[in-house]
Design a protein around this motif. Sequence first.
Motif, mmCIF file in Angstrom:
data_model
loop_
_atom_site.group_PDB
_atom_site.id
_atom_site.type_symbol
_atom_site.label_atom_id
_atom_site.label_comp_id
_atom_site.label_asym_id
_atom_site.label_seq_id
_atom_site.Cartn_x
_atom_site.Cartn_y
_atom_site.Cartn_z
ATOM 1 N N PHE A 35 62.271 -30.070 -11.474
ATOM 2 C CA PHE A 35 61.501 -28.858 -11.226
ATOM 3 C C PHE A 35 62.385 -27.719 -10.710
ATOM 4 C CE2 PHE A 35 57.889 -31.778 -11.374
ATOM 5 C CZ PHE A 35 56.980 -31.019 -12.103
ATOM 6 N N ILE A 36 63.379 -28.060 -9.892
ATOM 7 C CA ILE A 36 64.291 -27.024 -9.393
ATOM 8 C C ILE A 36 65.069 -26.408 -10.549
ATOM 9 C CG2 ILE A 36 66.363 -26.610 -8.014
ATOM 10 C CD1 ILE A 36 63.847 -26.824 -6.354
ATOM 11 N N MET A 37 65.579 -27.225 -11.434
ATOM 12 C CA MET A 37 66.376 -26.711 -12.551
ATOM 13 C C MET A 37 65.527 -25.915 -13.534
ATOM 14 S SD MET A 37 69.464 -27.144 -12.085
ATOM 15 C CE MET A 37 70.543 -28.006 -10.961
ATOM 16 N N ILE A 38 64.319 -26.366 -13.795
ATOM 17 C CA ILE A 38 63.427 -25.610 -14.683
ATOM 18 C C ILE A 38 63.125 -24.248 -14.082
ATOM 19 C CG2 ILE A 38 61.076 -25.494 -15.599
ATOM 20 C CD1 ILE A 38 61.205 -28.492 -16.052
ATOM 21 N N GLY A 39 62.864 -24.215 -12.770
ATOM 22 C CA GLY A 39 62.593 -22.946 -12.105
ATOM 23 C C GLY A 39 63.788 -22.002 -12.138
ATOM 24 N N CYS A 40 64.989 -22.547 -11.909
ATOM 25 C CA CYS A 40 66.194 -21.702 -11.926
ATOM 26 C C CYS A 40 66.483 -21.178 -13.324
ATOM 27 C CB CYS A 40 67.388 -22.497 -11.406
ATOM 28 S SG CYS A 40 67.295 -22.908 -9.647
ATOM 29 N N MET A 41 66.306 -22.005 -14.338
ATOM 30 C CA MET A 41 66.541 -21.560 -15.707
ATOM 31 C C MET A 41 65.505 -20.521 -16.127
ATOM 32 S SD MET A 41 67.585 -25.231 -17.409
ATOM 33 C CE MET A 41 67.619 -24.612 -19.093
ATOM 34 N N ALA A 42 64.269 -20.712 -15.676
ATOM 35 C CA ALA A 42 63.236 -19.713 -15.981
ATOM 36 C C ALA A 42 63.545 -18.396 -15.289
ATOM 37 C CB ALA A 42 61.867 -20.235 -15.552
ATOM 38 N N ALA A 43 64.044 -18.468 -14.044
ATOM 39 C CA ALA A 43 64.381 -17.253 -13.306
ATOM 40 C C ALA A 43 65.507 -16.479 -13.979
ATOM 41 C CB ALA A 43 64.779 -17.596 -11.871
ATOM 42 N N MET A 44 66.381 -17.172 -14.697
ATOM 43 C CA MET A 44 67.478 -16.510 -15.399
ATOM 44 C C MET A 44 67.115 -16.150 -16.840
ATOM 45 S SD MET A 44 69.724 -16.134 -13.124
ATOM 46 C CE MET A 44 70.994 -15.471 -14.180
ATOM 47 N N GLY A 45 65.825 -16.303 -17.194
ATOM 48 C CA GLY A 45 65.352 -15.852 -18.498
ATOM 49 C C GLY A 45 65.663 -16.779 -19.654
ATOM 50 N N MET A 46 65.933 -18.062 -19.403
ATOM 51 C CA MET A 46 66.303 -18.958 -20.492
ATOM 52 C C MET A 46 65.114 -19.428 -21.311
ATOM 53 S SD MET A 46 69.477 -21.244 -19.127
ATOM 54 C CE MET A 46 69.799 -21.711 -20.828
ATOM 55 N N TYR A 47 63.904 -19.219 -20.816
ATOM 56 C CA TYR A 47 62.718 -19.632 -21.564
ATOM 57 C C TYR A 47 61.982 -18.444 -22.177
ATOM 58 C CZ TYR A 47 63.463 -24.112 -19.278
ATOM 59 O OH TYR A 47 64.011 -25.299 -18.851
ATOM 60 N N GLN A 48 62.581 -17.261 -22.141
ATOM 61 C CA GLN A 48 61.962 -16.103 -22.771
ATOM 62 C C GLN A 48 62.147 -16.194 -24.275
ATOM 63 O OE1 GLN A 48 63.896 -12.845 -20.860
ATOM 64 N NE2 GLN A 48 62.658 -12.982 -19.011
ATOM 65 N N LEU A 49 61.081 -15.840 -25.009
ATOM 66 C CA LEU A 49 61.111 -15.984 -26.453
ATOM 67 C C LEU A 49 62.144 -15.093 -27.122
ATOM 68 C CD1 LEU A 49 57.303 -16.230 -27.248
ATOM 69 C CD2 LEU A 49 58.986 -18.063 -27.223
#
Length: 470
Positions: A35-49
């Motif tokens: 969960f920590i890594m998913i949150g950090c990657m999302a914060a850096m925009g890695m899950y933006q389309l």
Amino acid sequence: MSIFFVGAGIRFLYLDTPFTELLSSQLPGAITFTFIMIGCMAAMGMYQLDSKLDLESTLLRLMPSLALGFAIMTLIFYLFPDLYLGRGLLAIVILLALLLILITRMVFFRWPGLEVFRSRAIVLGTGSGAVELLNLTEDSSILRNLNIVGFVPFYGEDRRVPASVVLPKQSSLASLVNQYDASEIIIATQERRGGGFPIQELLECKMHGVKVTDVATFFERERGYIRMDSLYPSWLVFGGGFDQSFFRTTVKRMFDLFASLLILLVSLPVILLTIVLILIEDGRPIFYRQERVGKGGKTFMVIKFRSMRNNAEKEGLPQWAATNDPRITRLGKIIRKLRIDELPQIINVLKGEMSLVGPRPERPYFVDMLTAKVPYYNVRHSVKPGITGWAQVRYPYGSSVEDAIEKLQYDLYYVKNHSLFLDLIILIDTVSVVLLGKAQESRFTHVNARKYPHHISDSVELELSKLSPI
């Protein structure tokens, strides 16, 4: 999570421990790490389309994500010693995550052989709306999950797309769908009256499982905004969304109170330091109060750290702030870039005048002007304004009429689709914008090229010409 257990297996390979025992002992740490890594990657925009998929851009976001995750995990070990994993295990897991994420992204997003996984669509119409869809297909980073196979001409409509992408309308739409193995039909024509509109053919396709999508709904789904030039009242009235129920309002208010108090507690040292630096550079006042329009058109006084010099509007006329506004102080440039100047608005949130997430509140002067000239502008006042919003994380800083209209399209999307999940996504994206310094301007190149009807933009420009050119 599987990466974690692979790393644990490598780290403890020499131990004579049953796998089930190893699994149970490391499960809490695995869940926390995931969960920590998913949150950090999302914060850096890695899950933006619309994030870029080349190796350099992926590394630029992935490396800080893993570093931030490592720091957070270290803090968690200090606060909760029972979750301690050991430096060796954590290093192995992060290295595996780096390698596997890079390999996965390069394979699934860059390998041409995976075209088969993209859904196929036929566009009904060859006019201006079809041209914009065609332009989107030329950038694979925008429409990754959709392949537009061709355009079907509509009766009486001028063709604006190249003849090479037009499908021959010698048979029914259902036949074309079967011939090109399409799963969706996108309606990109505004003219739907008279006997030329193939309503029976569309109904037949829909009854056979083919998705029929209006172009406004398509852009809402794929691009996260509601287009002004393809919007009509019946779409707003009969469409879904616009949830203003008691449950949604209550949940949003509880979330605002909890998150605001948490942010206030965490950012208190930054707030105190900012107060001191403002006093040193430009003296009093520390805070800047300005009348803004809130929910239902009611006005309130928004509170911000003062980032401009005193008497910034000495002429007495309201002025839109610009990106490199000469009225901004040296400290103001920093706190604006990092969004620190918005922190005092937590007081507005606690008072119930604002929400953490929502359309940014605008000044009455501009609201009156834009409401009179821009259709549906007042819809954005059906929810509380926010410290951050969908338009702020999806569109770069703007200071013109067309920028205001573009941002309104994102505000309308938020008003129609707002939820606790979307609020969380916006807050995570806000962190990404702050960490990366600005929104990714490459997202908006296809949008900014669009011009709006002269009766909308020109009349507002005439009013703005009375103001300072800033």
